[in-house]
Design a protein around this motif. Structure first.
Motif, short mmCIF file in Angstrom:
data_model
loop_
_atom_site.label_atom_id
_atom_site.label_comp_id
_atom_site.label_asym_id
_atom_site.label_seq_id
_atom_site.Cartn_x
_atom_site.Cartn_y
_atom_site.Cartn_z
N LEU A 1 0.90 -5.87 -12.03
CA LEU A 1 1.11 -6.38 -13.39
C LEU A 1 -0.21 -6.58 -14.13
N LEU B 1 -1.30 -3.68 -16.23
CA LEU B 1 -0.51 -3.26 -17.38
C LEU B 1 -1.26 -3.51 -18.68
N ALA C 1 2.76 -9.66 -19.82
CA ALA C 1 3.95 -9.68 -18.97
C ALA C 1 4.04 -11.00 -18.22
N ASN D 1 0.50 -12.21 -16.41
CA ASN D 1 -0.63 -11.34 -16.12
C ASN D 1 -1.83 -11.64 -17.02
N TYR E 1 -1.37 -11.13 -20.80
CA TYR E 1 -0.63 -12.23 -21.41
C TYR E 1 -1.59 -13.38 -21.75
N CYS F 1 13.64 -7.02 -11.70
CA CYS F 1 12.64 -6.56 -10.73
C CYS F 1 13.39 -6.11 -9.48
N LEU G 1 11.29 -9.26 -14.84
CA LEU G 1 10.04 -8.93 -15.53
C LEU G 1 10.27 -8.97 -17.05
N THR H 1 8.18 -8.26 -20.58
CA THR H 1 6.95 -7.73 -21.18
C THR H 1 6.95 -7.98 -22.69
N GLN I 1 5.28 -6.49 -26.07
CA GLN I 1 4.55 -5.44 -26.77
C GLN I 1 4.30 -5.89 -28.20
#
Length: 307
Positions: free
Chosen positions: A12, A15, A19, A41, A44, A116, A124, A126, A128
């Motif tokens: 993660l 990425l 997240a 993560n 984030y 997950c 999970l 995320t 964006q």
């Protein structure tokens, strides 16, 4: 299991989007306090940067911002909303989310939730960022409904608004007034002084009309030197008094262009909603009232009383 989770969380951090991982199981349904955030993560932390216990949400609009009031309870509600949708959808879930990040800036995110599959009961989420995209969409939407010269609504918006007003009048029993507002001898201004002068006359006229209207009235440029005013007033006498202020304001104004000054007048065609009207029928009636005002020489407010 612990090794799988550790490896997954390490991935993660690679990425390019923010997240987090949530743990949510059957016990969490019975005891909301048992749901937990397993991990956020690095992206984030860099992008959103909020301490997890200061990230509440509101059900309407899903606006997330730091707050001192019941932060933990609101955070749990946020987690519960996303994960419950995932459990019911058996796939991915997407929502729009606005976050006031730790730097004080509000950002828009496309939030995607996924199961997950590697680890049971883990989910999970995320984030964006779509702030620029959202702003561009809003700008395009405004441009599609705004007359670029005068800044008032355009014909497209007026037709949509008129259809909504007809529907509202049919269901509520209340009416409204529609007025067509035309500058007399506007072509002569363009021919004598040029189109730049004509543009300035239109802009000034809009400013004068606006001063007579309320915030719920709709002013739109119909075409050329024609404007339409949609007013939530079903008494034609009261509507005439309101628009007469704009009509007199144009008559009293001294228009200036370079070293010249000149006066302008307007003609108004006014009609009110009648049961059974369609947007087309009431527009046609307002246009006919305007033409009748023109026939008597213009500089006139013609009130349609044919009903």
């Amino acid at each position: 299991m612990e090794g799988d989770l550790e490896n997954f969380l390490h991935i993660l951090d690679c990425l390019p989007v923010a997240a987090m991982v949530l743990m949510f199981n059957e016990d969490s349904l019975r005891e909301p306090g048992r749901q937990s955030i397993v991990y956020v993560n690095q992206k984030y932390q860099q992008l959103i940067g909020l301490p997890l216990d200061l990230m509440p949400s509101q059900d309407d609009g899903m606006v997330v911002a730091p707050s001192e009031t019941q932060p933990q309870e609101k955070m749990l509600l946020f987690c519960r909303s996303i994960v419950q949708q995932l459990r019911e959808a058996h796939g991915s879930v997407q929502e729009r989310l606005q976050v006031r990040c730790s730097d004080g800036n509000e950002r828009d995110f496309q939030v995607t939730g996924d199961n997950c599959t590697v680890i049971q009961d883990h989910y999970l989420i995320t984030f964006q960022e779509v702030t620029r995209f959202t702003a561009e969409i809003e700008q395009l939407k405004q441009q599609s409904e705004i007359d670029q010269l005068t800044g008032v609504f355009n014909q497209h918006h007026l037709l949509r608004r008129l259809a909504a007003e007809v529907e509202r009048a049919q269901s509520s029993g209340t009416g409204f007034t529609l007025m067509m507002f035309d500058l007399d001898f506007f072509k002569d201004v363009n021919d004598h002084y040029g189109h730049n002068c004509g543009d300035q006359v239109l802009i000034t006229t809009v400013d004068i009309i606006r001063t007579a209207l309320s915030g719920v009235d709709c002013l739109a440029r119909w075409n050329g030197a024609d404007f339409v005013v949609l007013m939530r007033e079903d008494n034609p006498g009261i509507a005439r008094q309101v628009i007469q202020k704009a009509w007199q304001g144009v008559r009293a104004h001294t228009f200036c262009w370079q070293d010249s000054t000149f006066a302008m007048t307007t003609t108004v065609g006014l009609t009110t909603y009648r049961r059974g009207d369609t947007p087309e029928s009431i527009l046609d009636r307002a246009d006919l009232a305007l033409k009748r005002g023109k026939r008597v020489g213009g500089d006139f407010i013609f009130v349609d009383d044919s009903g």
